[in-house]
Design an enzyme around this catalytic site. Structure first.
Site, PDB file in Angstrom:
ATOM      1  N   GLY A  43      35.012 -27.461  24.315  1.00 52.98           N
ATOM      2  CA  GLY A  43      36.370 -27.523  23.787  1.00 52.98           C
ATOM      3  C   GLY A  43      36.951 -28.910  23.918  1.00 52.98           C
ATOM      4  N   SER A 144      36.748 -39.310  23.953  1.00 56.37           N
ATOM      5  CA  SER A 144      37.592 -40.423  24.374  1.00 56.37           C
ATOM      6  C   SER A 144      38.323 -40.099  25.671  1.00 56.37           C
ATOM      7  CB  SER A 144      38.633 -40.736  23.282  1.00 56.37           C
ATOM      8  OG  SER A 144      39.496 -39.620  23.093  1.00 56.37           O
ATOM      9  N   GLY A 180      54.841 -45.720  21.832  1.00 56.24           N
ATOM     10  CA  GLY A 180      55.667 -44.856  21.001  1.00 56.24           C
ATOM     11  C   GLY A 180      54.903 -44.201  19.871  1.00 56.24           C
ATOM     12  N   GLY A 184      52.982 -40.582  23.086  1.00 59.24           N
ATOM     13  CA  GLY A 184      54.209 -41.007  23.740  1.00 59.24           C
ATOM     14  C   GLY A 184      55.423 -40.217  23.299  1.00 59.24           C
ATOM     15  N   GLU A 202      57.856 -49.461  23.151  1.00 65.70           N
ATOM     16  CA  GLU A 202      56.897 -49.619  22.056  1.00 65.70           C
ATOM     17  C   GLU A 202      56.922 -51.068  21.585  1.00 65.70           C
ATOM     18  OE1 GLU A 202      54.285 -49.911  19.463  1.00 65.70           O
ATOM     19  OE2 GLU A 202      54.401 -47.897  20.336  1.00 65.70           O
ATOM     20  N   LEU A 313      41.794 -37.127  15.614  1.00 65.27           N
ATOM     21  CA  LEU A 313      42.415 -35.815  15.443  1.00 65.27           C
ATOM     22  C   LEU A 313      41.338 -34.747  15.565  1.00 65.27           C
ATOM     23  CD1 LEU A 313      44.615 -36.661  12.316  1.00 65.27           C
ATOM     24  CD2 LEU A 313      45.438 -36.343  14.663  1.00 65.27           C
ATOM     25  N   ALA A 314      41.678 -33.629  16.203  1.00 63.43           N
ATOM     26  CA  ALA A 314      40.691 -32.572  16.393  1.00 63.43           C
ATOM     27  C   ALA A 314      40.148 -32.071  15.064  1.00 63.43           C
ATOM     28  CB  ALA A 314      41.318 -31.417  17.182  1.00 63.43           C
ATOM     29  N   HIS A 439      62.273 -18.195  -1.408  1.00 62.58           N
ATOM     30  CA  HIS A 439      63.611 -18.560  -0.931  1.00 62.58           C
ATOM     31  C   HIS A 439      64.129 -17.473   0.002  1.00 62.58           C
ATOM     32  CE1 HIS A 439      67.748 -20.059  -1.045  1.00 62.58           C
ATOM     33  NE2 HIS A 439      68.126 -18.806  -1.249  1.00 62.58           N
TER      34      HIS A 439
END
Length: 462
Positions: A43, A144, A180, A184, A202, A313-314, A439
């Site tokens: 995972g 990572s 940032g 963050g 940042e 990104l996963a 809607h």
């Protein structure tokens, strides 16, 4: 099987995070004999130290805010504080349930799972637990870890990483967040909801600097309204302990003090000491270099996920892992269009996007060939009900397709699914305008924005 030296797997995967386990599941589904090696828990970062636990904290923070603000909806509720142990139990229960489900999936697909710290020992083998696991192909997916800066020691005490922040045994009274970007601002949002006095540092000129500038400005406005402080455009110089916490000094001499410093400047690849260079794998600054089909320069080795210099990104890891498995199984594969990948920052309000920014579109097509339209959520009934503010911004090539969708507001992450179809199918505004949106929904705002861009606005001004 792992102990049988004569066994040669079709695919040996080093790393069981999003990219690695996706390749394992898809490869086994396609009939490949797969070995998956993971030193910790299958995972990876996403499930255990990233996507899932941070979103659980953010949801707990959302509940806290709703309790504080309930009277504006006519509901009398009392906010009595944060039970940190209970928040962690809620978070850990979510992780545990998903972890068990993933373990079951791997077992059901007959993937040979090996727990241990593996090392690439040749272009076709990985050593783990004193055994050599042979494969016709090896996939590197070692992920990572949080990055730091020279001279900035993340000690897990007052100077912490996101890994430490996820298991912190208290709500800090005050926090400085260095960075940032996505990590963050998500922690800033959650901690503010829990009651922390937050300041973001940042070095670039905007929060979430990779997003469209309009989205960054909208988030900055929302954070100011929430009382989240930030300092932009000046880089970090040093951090030092004080009697009660940490003091951060910037390059211009400005100083900030807080109880803790969260270092959230991004994540770096895990590749050192794993035998990659020795096997001849081309690398750059720790990243493994690949082509659009995730192939390295070594014919029997591929790499995916945070280990390669693509979006961290996963869901990118999932896509890359599946691509490798399908390629090895002989299926026709299509490279990932990284501009077409949806991106969501789950702070309050959320920032969601797909496609390219207005600035990038002008670079590519020329300023006179780009049209941008903003639709304010103030005109959207469901957003009014939710009391959220924000905008949907569309970027279009003049007389052509929509090439960017940029959204800011609560729950905008749930709208990015249709947005990615619009971008990836190269839809014209008039084509989206023909679709009937329910809607009152926030999804309707996407339809209204395209109606306006197609020249027939309904609940918006010309």
């Amino acid at each position: 099987m792992a102990n049988d030296a004569s066994t040669v797997f079709d695919l040996v995967i080093l790393g069981g995070g999003s990219g690695g386990y996706a390749a394992a599941l898809r490869g086994a589904q396609l009939g490949l004999d797969v070995a998956l090696i993971e030193k910790d828990k299958v995972g990876g970062t996403c499930l255990h130290k990233g996507c899932i636990p941070t979103k659980a904290l953010l949801h707990a923070g959302e509940i806290a805010d709703q309790a504080r603000e309930s009277e504006q909806f006519g509901v009398k509720a009392t906010f009595e504080g944060i039970d940190v142990a209970a928040v962690h139990k809620y978070k850990d229960d979510v992780i545990s349930g998903l972890y068990k489900g993933l373990q079951g999936l791997i077992a059901s697909r007959k993937v040979t799972y090996i727990e241990g710290e593996g090392r690439l020992s040749s272009p076709t083998s990985v050593d783990v637990n004193g055994q050599r696991i042979q494969g016709r192909h090896v996939l590197l997916a070692t992920g990572s870890v949080p990055k730091s800066l020279p001279g900035l020691d993340i000690d897990g005490n007052r100077i912490i990483s996101s890994d430490h922040a996820l298991v912190l045994d208290r709500v800090p009274k005050s926090a400085i967040i260095l960075g940032g970007g996505v990590i963050g601002v998500e922690f800033a949002s959650a901690w503010k909801s829990f009651g922390t006095d937050v300041t973001i540092i940042e070095g670039l000129k905007h929060l979430v600097p990779v997003e469209d500038e309009n989205s960054s400005k909208l988030l900055e406005r929302a954070f100011r309204k929430r009382g989240i402080k930030f300092n932009l455009g000046t880089f970090f110089e040093k951090a030092e302990y004080t009697q009660d916490g940490v003091k951060v000094t910037l390059a211009d001499g400005k100083e900030f003090e807080a109880e803790v410093l969260l270092v959230a400047i991004g994540r770096g690849p895990v590749s050192q000491g794993l035998g990659y260079e020795e096997a001849g794998v081309a690398m750059d600054r720790g990243y493994v270099l690949v082509d659009e089909y995730m192939r390295t320069n070594v014919p029997t080795i591929s790499a995916v996920g945070d280990l390669v210099p693509t979006l961290q990104l996963a869901h990118v890891g999932f896509a890359e892992g599946m691509l490798v498995a399908e390629r090895l199984a002989g299926l026709k594969t299509v490279p990932v269009d990284y501009d077409g990948v949806p991106r969501v920052t789950y702070c309050h309000p959320e920032v969601a996007s797909v496609g390219i920014t207005e600035a990038k579109a002008k670079e590519i097509y020329g300023a006179d060939k780009v049209v941008a339209l903003k639709y304010n959520l103030a005109g959207n009934g469901k957003s009014k009900i939710l009391k959220t503010a924000g905008e949907i911004k569309l970027v279009q090539v003049k007389d052509g397709a929509v090439v960017g969708v940029h959204m800011v507001g609560d729950r905008m992450g749930e709208q990015v699914g249709e947005a990615q179809l619009i971008y990836n199918w190269e839809a014209l505004p008039a084509e989206v305008a023909q679709l009937v949106h329910a809607h009152p929904t926030q999804n309707e705002a996407l339809g209204e924005a395209h109606l306006a861009l197609a020249g027939k606005p309904l609940h918006s001004h010309d």
